[in-house]
Design a protein around this motif. Structure first.
Motif, mmCIF file in Angstrom:
data_model
loop_
_atom_site.group_PDB
_atom_site.id
_atom_site.type_symbol
_atom_site.label_atom_id
_atom_site.label_comp_id
_atom_site.label_asym_id
_atom_site.label_seq_id
_atom_site.Cartn_x
_atom_site.Cartn_y
_atom_site.Cartn_z
ATOM 1 N N GLY A 192 0.793 -1.219 0.000
ATOM 2 C CA GLY A 192 0.000 0.000 0.000
ATOM 3 C C GLY A 192 0.823 1.264 0.000
ATOM 4 O O GLY A 192 0.969 1.938 -1.018
ATOM 5 N N VAL A 193 1.375 1.597 1.151
ATOM 6 C CA VAL A 193 2.101 2.866 1.291
ATOM 7 C C VAL A 193 3.275 2.955 0.320
ATOM 8 O O VAL A 193 3.444 3.965 -0.375
ATOM 9 N N ALA A 194 4.101 1.904 0.268
ATOM 10 C CA ALA A 194 5.304 1.955 -0.570
ATOM 11 C C ALA A 194 4.975 2.156 -2.054
ATOM 12 O O ALA A 194 5.496 3.092 -2.682
ATOM 13 N N PRO A 195 4.109 1.317 -2.681
ATOM 14 C CA PRO A 195 3.824 1.542 -4.101
ATOM 15 C C PRO A 195 3.068 2.838 -4.371
ATOM 16 O O PRO A 195 3.310 3.498 -5.388
ATOM 17 N N PHE A 196 2.165 3.225 -3.469
ATOM 18 C CA PHE A 196 1.428 4.470 -3.650
ATOM 19 C C PHE A 196 2.386 5.663 -3.593
ATOM 20 O O PHE A 196 2.321 6.577 -4.425
ATOM 21 N N GLY A 197 3.287 5.649 -2.605
ATOM 22 C CA GLY A 197 4.253 6.728 -2.489
ATOM 23 C C GLY A 197 5.168 6.821 -3.695
ATOM 24 O O GLY A 197 5.435 7.912 -4.214
ATOM 25 N N LEU A 198 5.663 5.675 -4.168
ATOM 26 C CA LEU A 198 6.539 5.669 -5.347
ATOM 27 C C LEU A 198 5.814 6.204 -6.571
ATOM 28 O O LEU A 198 6.370 6.993 -7.346
ATOM 29 N N PHE A 199 4.563 5.780 -6.753
ATOM 30 C CA PHE A 199 3.794 6.240 -7.914
ATOM 31 C C PHE A 199 3.588 7.747 -7.868
ATOM 32 O O PHE A 199 3.705 8.435 -8.889
ATOM 33 N N LYS A 200 3.277 8.275 -6.689
ATOM 34 C CA LYS A 200 3.055 9.710 -6.565
ATOM 35 C C LYS A 200 4.352 10.505 -6.713
ATOM 36 O O LYS A 200 4.323 11.701 -7.018
ATOM 37 N N LEU A 201 5.489 9.855 -6.522
ATOM 38 C CA LEU A 201 6.782 10.501 -6.749
ATOM 39 C C LEU A 201 7.178 10.471 -8.227
ATOM 40 O O LEU A 201 8.246 10.967 -8.593
ATOM 41 N N GLY A 202 6.330 9.884 -9.058
ATOM 42 C CA GLY A 202 6.616 9.807 -10.482
ATOM 43 C C GLY A 202 7.338 8.543 -10.895
ATOM 44 O O GLY A 202 7.767 8.414 -12.046
ATOM 45 N N LEU A 203 7.467 7.594 -9.959
ATOM 46 C CA LEU A 203 8.146 6.337 -10.248
ATOM 47 C C LEU A 203 7.107 5.250 -10.518
ATOM 48 O O LEU A 203 5.926 5.523 -10.657
ATOM 49 N N SER A 204 7.553 4.018 -10.591
ATOM 50 C CA SER A 204 6.664 2.909 -10.931
ATOM 51 C C SER A 204 6.329 2.082 -9.702
ATOM 52 O O SER A 204 7.196 1.803 -8.872
ATOM 53 N N SER A 205 5.075 1.694 -9.607
ATOM 54 C CA SER A 205 4.672 0.713 -8.593
ATOM 55 C C SER A 205 5.121 -0.668 -9.053
ATOM 56 O O SER A 205 5.210 -0.919 -10.257
ATOM 57 N N PRO A 206 5.400 -1.586 -8.131
ATOM 58 C CA PRO A 206 5.587 -2.985 -8.526
ATOM 59 C C PRO A 206 4.232 -3.640 -8.775
ATOM 60 O O PRO A 206 3.183 -3.069 -8.469
ATOM 61 N N LEU A 207 4.246 -4.833 -9.343
ATOM 62 C CA LEU A 207 3.043 -5.658 -9.445
ATOM 63 C C LEU A 207 3.053 -6.663 -8.299
ATOM 64 O O LEU A 207 4.112 -7.163 -7.927
ATOM 65 N N ASN A 208 1.874 -6.963 -7.756
ATOM 66 C CA ASN A 208 1.783 -7.843 -6.593
ATOM 67 C C ASN A 208 1.081 -9.169 -6.878
ATOM 68 O O ASN A 208 0.773 -9.914 -5.958
ATOM 69 N N GLY A 209 0.788 -9.461 -8.154
ATOM 70 C CA GLY A 209 0.224 -10.754 -8.499
ATOM 71 C C GLY A 209 -1.282 -10.824 -8.408
ATOM 72 O O GLY A 209 -1.933 -11.525 -9.182
ATOM 73 N N ASN A 210 -1.878 -10.111 -7.479
ATOM 74 C CA ASN A 210 -3.314 -10.125 -7.239
ATOM 75 C C ASN A 210 -3.845 -8.713 -7.419
ATOM 76 O O ASN A 210 -3.314 -7.773 -6.846
ATOM 77 N N GLY A 211 -4.891 -8.549 -8.259
ATOM 78 C CA GLY A 211 -5.400 -7.202 -8.516
ATOM 79 C C GLY A 211 -4.578 -6.452 -9.548
ATOM 80 O O GLY A 211 -4.478 -5.232 -9.489
ATOM 81 N N MET A 212 -4.014 -7.188 -10.514
ATOM 82 C CA MET A 212 -3.227 -6.569 -11.585
ATOM 83 C C MET A 212 -4.121 -6.328 -12.795
ATOM 84 O O MET A 212 -5.033 -7.113 -13.074
ATOM 85 N N CYS A 213 -3.849 -5.271 -13.550
ATOM 86 C CA CYS A 213 -4.564 -4.968 -14.775
ATOM 87 C C CYS A 213 -3.563 -4.657 -15.879
ATOM 88 O O CYS A 213 -2.679 -3.808 -15.690
ATOM 89 N N PHE A 214 -3.689 -5.365 -17.001
ATOM 90 C CA PHE A 214 -2.823 -5.125 -18.162
ATOM 91 C C PHE A 214 -3.706 -4.808 -19.358
ATOM 92 O O PHE A 214 -4.632 -5.573 -19.665
ATOM 93 N N THR A 215 -3.433 -3.715 -20.056
ATOM 94 C CA THR A 215 -4.179 -3.465 -21.288
ATOM 95 C C THR A 215 -3.643 -4.370 -22.395
ATOM 96 O O THR A 215 -2.482 -4.798 -22.359
ATOM 97 N N THR A 216 -4.481 -4.645 -23.371
ATOM 98 C CA THR A 216 -4.039 -5.473 -24.493
ATOM 99 C C THR A 216 -2.982 -4.747 -25.322
ATOM 100 O O THR A 216 -2.082 -5.381 -25.859
ATOM 101 N N ARG A 217 -3.069 -3.418 -25.407
ATOM 102 C CA ARG A 217 -2.041 -2.687 -26.151
ATOM 103 C C ARG A 217 -0.697 -2.771 -25.434
ATOM 104 O O ARG A 217 0.356 -2.834 -26.061
ATOM 105 N N GLY A 218 -0.744 -2.792 -24.083
ATOM 106 C CA GLY A 218 0.487 -2.957 -23.328
ATOM 107 C C GLY A 218 1.083 -4.337 -23.522
ATOM 108 O O GLY A 218 2.302 -4.490 -23.690
ATOM 109 N N LEU A 219 0.225 -5.358 -23.514
ATOM 110 C CA LEU A 219 0.704 -6.730 -23.686
ATOM 111 C C LEU A 219 1.261 -6.965 -25.088
ATOM 112 O O LEU A 219 2.110 -7.836 -25.284
ATOM 113 N N ARG A 220 0.799 -6.204 -26.059
ATOM 114 C CA ARG A 220 1.390 -6.321 -27.394
ATOM 115 C C ARG A 220 2.819 -5.785 -27.406
ATOM 116 O O ARG A 220 3.683 -6.316 -28.100
#
Length: 407
Positions: A192-220
């Motif tokens: 929670g705090v760590a990925p949210f804070g990183l994202f708001k700092l302009g960095l990337s959140s990690p993926l946690n395996g559960n509750g992930m969303c990938f667009t089809t354009r991204g997967l291409r």
């Protein structure tokens, strides 16, 4: 140089080594605490989703998971729920189908991980042409309840231009035992705090395996190619090293049921997480530093993230270093006038501030009940348990974790 001076130089050197981790804790906590958690929803959802639930012998919880996914506050014609019955030996497929899910049965005993199951499904979707009719895939674990607003918030992020999204992953049975309460607190920090804070700092959140969303354009652009012990963590680095950014949605949740007690099942699960992440961190550190597709700030922050030890070890190490700072400062004959003593005491205060704000941030950011402060008294017990399970051998393959109801 006096003995006190030599000791001070040594401790200051340790402080410099610890500084990147201290700043990461402090900045992520402050960023999360002072950012809005609210996702701005759009009046008319548009994205077409396929909710994918990989399941291996999950008859105990699959019905509840399918029910929560089908109960989304989202136009019913714009999403569907699919269960991958992956090498099942029970009636998972029949139960999922009875609850209204589409079921894909896969029997490939030599390729049993969630990573292989997802790759298989994506290939099937592409071969049938269905992949091109979707905006995104959402991956939900088979012991999970999803919040009803999950798809609406993913839709809002997709229409902002994000192709990779992670929601807040926490514990469903938080009050079942001291262990699940402690895991809820830990998840609120790490997921929670760590990925949210990183994202708001302009960095990337990690993926946690559960509750992930990938667009089809991204997967291409970045096809799914992750099959290890922690396939989600592995794929998040594949995405990030491709120069892409993973968004974090703090106000949509997936809640998974955790083991109420320790034992061999919990030890196997923890061993897989620890060894899997350690192996990936070791393999990718220098690759990340040299990867020109990532910006300089992203590379430096990623290098710190890859070198960050497990949270229990990091917090214990910083506490010990803070004590060393105080001892080194007081070792001088007149610490109040010695510049090195002030540096040591200032470093100690910075560490205390970083650890303190980080430790308290879940109560501000995710409204964790203050009663959970008492649960922190169990940390030494949990730490001893973790030390004992690390003595085991490295896992060589994925092993399903037995659920509490089964045990």
């Amino acid at each position: 140089m006096s003995l006190a001076g030599l000791f001070a130089v040594l401790v200051i050197g340790l402080n410099l080594l610890a500084l990147p981790f201290v700043l990461m804790l402090l900045l992520s906590a402050v960023s999360a605490m002072f950012s809005s958690r609210k996702t701005k929803l759009l009046q008319t959802p548009e994205s077409r989703f396929l909710i994918v639930i990989p399941a291996h012998d999950e008859r105990v919880g699959i019905a509840q998971t399918v029910q929560s996914c089908r109960a989304q506050d989202y136009p019913i014609e714009r999403f569907s729920v699919l269960v991958i019955a992956d090498n099942c030996t029970d009636d998972t497929a029949a139960i999922a189908e009875a609850e209204g899910a589409e079921v894909v049965v896969r029997q490939t005993p030599d390729k049993r991980t969630k990573g292989y199951a997802l790759e298989y499904l994506i290939e099937q979707l592409q071969a049938s042409g269905r992949f091109d009719q979707l905006e995104a895939l959402v991956v939900i674990d088979a012991d999970t309840v999803a919040s009803a607003d999950l798809l609406r918030k993913f839709d809002a992020k997709i229409r902002e231009g994000h192709d990779w999204i992670q929601c807040y992953y926490t514990v469903a049975n938080a009050d079942a035992s001291w262990r699940t309460r402690l895991m809820t607190y830990a998840f609120s920090l790490v997921n929670g705090v760590a990925p949210f804070g990183l994202f708001k700092l302009g960095l990337s959140s990690p993926l946690n395996g559960n509750g992930m969303c990938f667009t089809t354009r991204g997967l291409r652009r970045v096809p799914w190619k992750a099959y290890g012990l922690v396939e989600d963590y592995e794929y998040s680095w594949i995405v990030r090293m491709a120069g892409e950014r993973i968004a974090f949605v703090p106000d949509a949740t997936v809640k998974a049921t955790m083991l109420e007690q320790g034992g061999e099942a919990a030890a196997n699960q923890r061993r897989r997480w620890e060894f899997g992440r350690k192996e990936i961190k070791k393999r990718l550190f220098w690759k990340v530093l040299r990867d020109r597709r990532m910006g300089l700030l992203e590379r430096l922050a990623s290098a710190v993230e890859l070198k960050t030890p497990p949270m229990m070890k990091l917090l214990a190490g910083l506490a010990f270093l803070a004590i060393l700072n105080i001892i080194a400062a007081l070792a001088f004959a007149d610490p109040l006038v010695h510049p090195a003593a002030w540096v040591l005491l200032g470093s100690c205060l910075l560490m205390i501030a970083a650890v303190g704000l980080y430790a308290l941030s879940p109560f501000v950011v995710f409204d964790l009940p203050l009663s959970y402060l008492g649960t922190l008294a169990y940390i030494p017990i949990y730490a001893i348990w973790k030390l004992t399970i690390k003595l085991g051998e490295k896992p060589t393959q994925w092993v399903r974790t037995a659920r509490t109801a089964e045990r």
